[in-house]
Design an enzyme around this catalytic site. Structure first.
Site, PDB file in Angstrom:
ATOM      1  N   ASP A   1       0.821  -1.212   0.000  1.00  0.00           N
ATOM      2  CA  ASP A   1       0.000   0.000   0.000  1.00  0.00           C
ATOM      3  C   ASP A   1       0.858   1.266   0.000  1.00  0.00           C
ATOM      4  O   ASP A   1       0.462   2.292  -0.554  1.00  0.00           O
ATOM      5  CB  ASP A   1      -0.910  -0.002   1.224  1.00  0.00           C
ATOM      6  CG  ASP A   1      -1.993  -1.066   1.134  1.00  0.00           C
ATOM      7  OD1 ASP A   1      -2.138  -1.656   0.045  1.00  0.00           O
ATOM      8  OD2 ASP A   1      -2.667  -1.323   2.139  1.00  0.00           O
TER       9      ASP A   1
ATOM     10  N   ASP B   1      -4.294  15.798  21.447  1.00  0.00           N
ATOM     11  CA  ASP B   1      -2.970  15.431  20.948  1.00  0.00           C
ATOM     12  C   ASP B   1      -2.825  15.793  19.471  1.00  0.00           C
ATOM     13  O   ASP B   1      -1.713  15.979  18.977  1.00  0.00           O
ATOM     14  CB  ASP B   1      -2.739  13.923  21.105  1.00  0.00           C
ATOM     15  CG  ASP B   1      -2.351  13.548  22.529  1.00  0.00           C
ATOM     16  OD1 ASP B   1      -2.141  14.461  23.349  1.00  0.00           O
ATOM     17  OD2 ASP B   1      -2.259  12.342  22.820  1.00  0.00           O
TER      18      ASP B   1
END
Length: 394
Positions: free
Chosen positions: A201, A307
């Site tokens: 991928d 985050d």
């Protein structure tokens, strides 16, 4: 403008191919773990697997195909290299037969690029109007298996009278095929008819990176560590290439997003980052939460204390976005995912937005941390206080 890519897949497994989008958030060029569109093999009753992308794009084959590239180039014949100069040559014309439950539509793109915005066209067929002439072969770098397979693929294409193109570093390593000067912009989207992808991928993500505009059809063979988007097995290479060169294959298209940075004084950077999987804005190596202001079409949407945040395509929805708690989204859905990463407020949930919106992510002047933006895990850029990242469908 809109641009994406198309990919192929096997009708024998015509169920949902959402998992094919790549369970990897980001792969680098060395690792080659990423995602792209796929072609689909017609079923025995003439049907096709239903997999389509929302926007235009980039094409990649799955169980049954491999394409070629156009000619019209002046080659710099300097032995032992084969560096080519691309003039005003164009790839061969083709037509698309796009069908849904309401009917079918035939398109012949004037610019010979798969760039038309597609909605609800799961059964799309590709036919060559002229025989393909130029094929780009991309392989996973520093990999023995793909390096050994390259001469075989080159011989198959050469026997069909198709010119093989490879990246400069691959040409210098193997001496096979044609290539271009390392520092040139070869305008491959104007020349290449289809792409053969040898790897995982991440290799497909690299193909997306090579084609920031329109991407030709891509036939991908699973020769990497992850193969969610690589629908063809290695042993099917000869037949898949035969089927693609013959044309009349089914394919799906995947949407991409494009991002650029706007400085605090309002000036825009010229560089555009075209992404197939996701854009991640996070705290990097800092331990503090990041503070971001987010707008949709110029209207305030939310303030982020987390985050990080992620802007993902439907293809990337099964990669990093899924691990962060986002929804899996079918590649036929024209949407953009907005996914928080470990938000401070538990009520801050992932969103699926229309792909027509423009997202603006701004770092406040009072922010404690300057976050880092990552594009498909390959390129990174630190966002300074006052700067904004503008993201839109491509």
């Amino acid at each position: 403008g809109r641009g994406g890519f198309a990919a192929a897949s096997d009708s024998s497994n015509s169920q949902s191919h959402l998992s094919d989008a790549g369970q990897q958030g980001a792969g680098n060029r060395g690792g080659h773990e990423g995602s792209m569109d796929a072609f689909q093999k017609p079923s025995s009753n003439g049907g096709a697997s239903s997999q389509s992308g929302s926007d235009a794009g980039l094409g990649y084959l799955s169980r049954e195909g491999t394409p070629g590239l156009p000619g019209g180039i002046t080659l710099a014949q300097s032995a032992p290299t084969a560096v080519a100069s691309i003039d005003n040559q164009r790839k061969v014309p083709f037509q698309l037969l796009l069908c849904n439950d309401d009917g079918c539509e035939v398109q012949e793109p004037a610019d010979r690029s798969i760039r038309t915005r597609q909605r609800g066209m799961p059964h799309s067929q590709f036919s060559w109007k002229n025989r393909p002439r130029n094929v780009l072969v991309i392989k996973k770098p520093k990999d023995k298996n793909t390096t050994a397979m390259l001469p075989r693929v080159h011989a198959i294409l050469q026997a069909k009278g198709i010119r093989t193109w490879v990246e400069p570093v691959v040409h210098w390593e193997t001496g096979l095929g044609q290539t271009w000067e390392q520092d040139d912009d070869p305008n491959l989207d104007r020349l290449i008819d289809f792409i053969v992808c040898l790897g995982g991928d991440g290799t497909i993500l690299w193909v997306s990176n090579l084609f920031p505009r329109a991407v030709p059809p891509v036939v991908s063979f699973a020769m990497g560590s992850l193969g969610f988007l690589t629908a063809f097995a290695e042993e099917s290479i000869p037949k898949a290439i035969d089927d693609v060169v013959a044309g009349n294959f089914f394919f799906t298209m995947r949407s991409r997003v494009v991002a650029h940075v706007v400085h605090a004084d309002g000036t825009e950077e010229r560089e555009r980052h075209v992404v197939l999987n996701e854009i991640v804005v996070d705290r990097g190596s800092r331990s503090q939460l990041i503070d971001l202001d987010v707008k949709v079409d110029g209207n305030p949407m939310t303030k982020v204390l987390a985050d990080g945040v992620m802007i993902s395509t439907p293809t990337g929805s099964t990669a990093y976005a899924l691990a962060a708690g986002g929804s899996m989204v079918h590649p036929g859905v024209p949407g953009i995912l907005f996914v928080p990463i470990c938000p401070h407020t538990l009520s801050f949930r992932p969103l699926v937005l229309p792909d027509s919106v423009i997202l603006t992510i701004q770092v406040p002047e009072t922010a404690r941390v300057e976050p880092v933006a990552s594009f498909d895990g390959k390129q990174q850029r630190r966002l300074r206080r006052g700067e904004s990242l503008v993201v839109a469908g491509w």
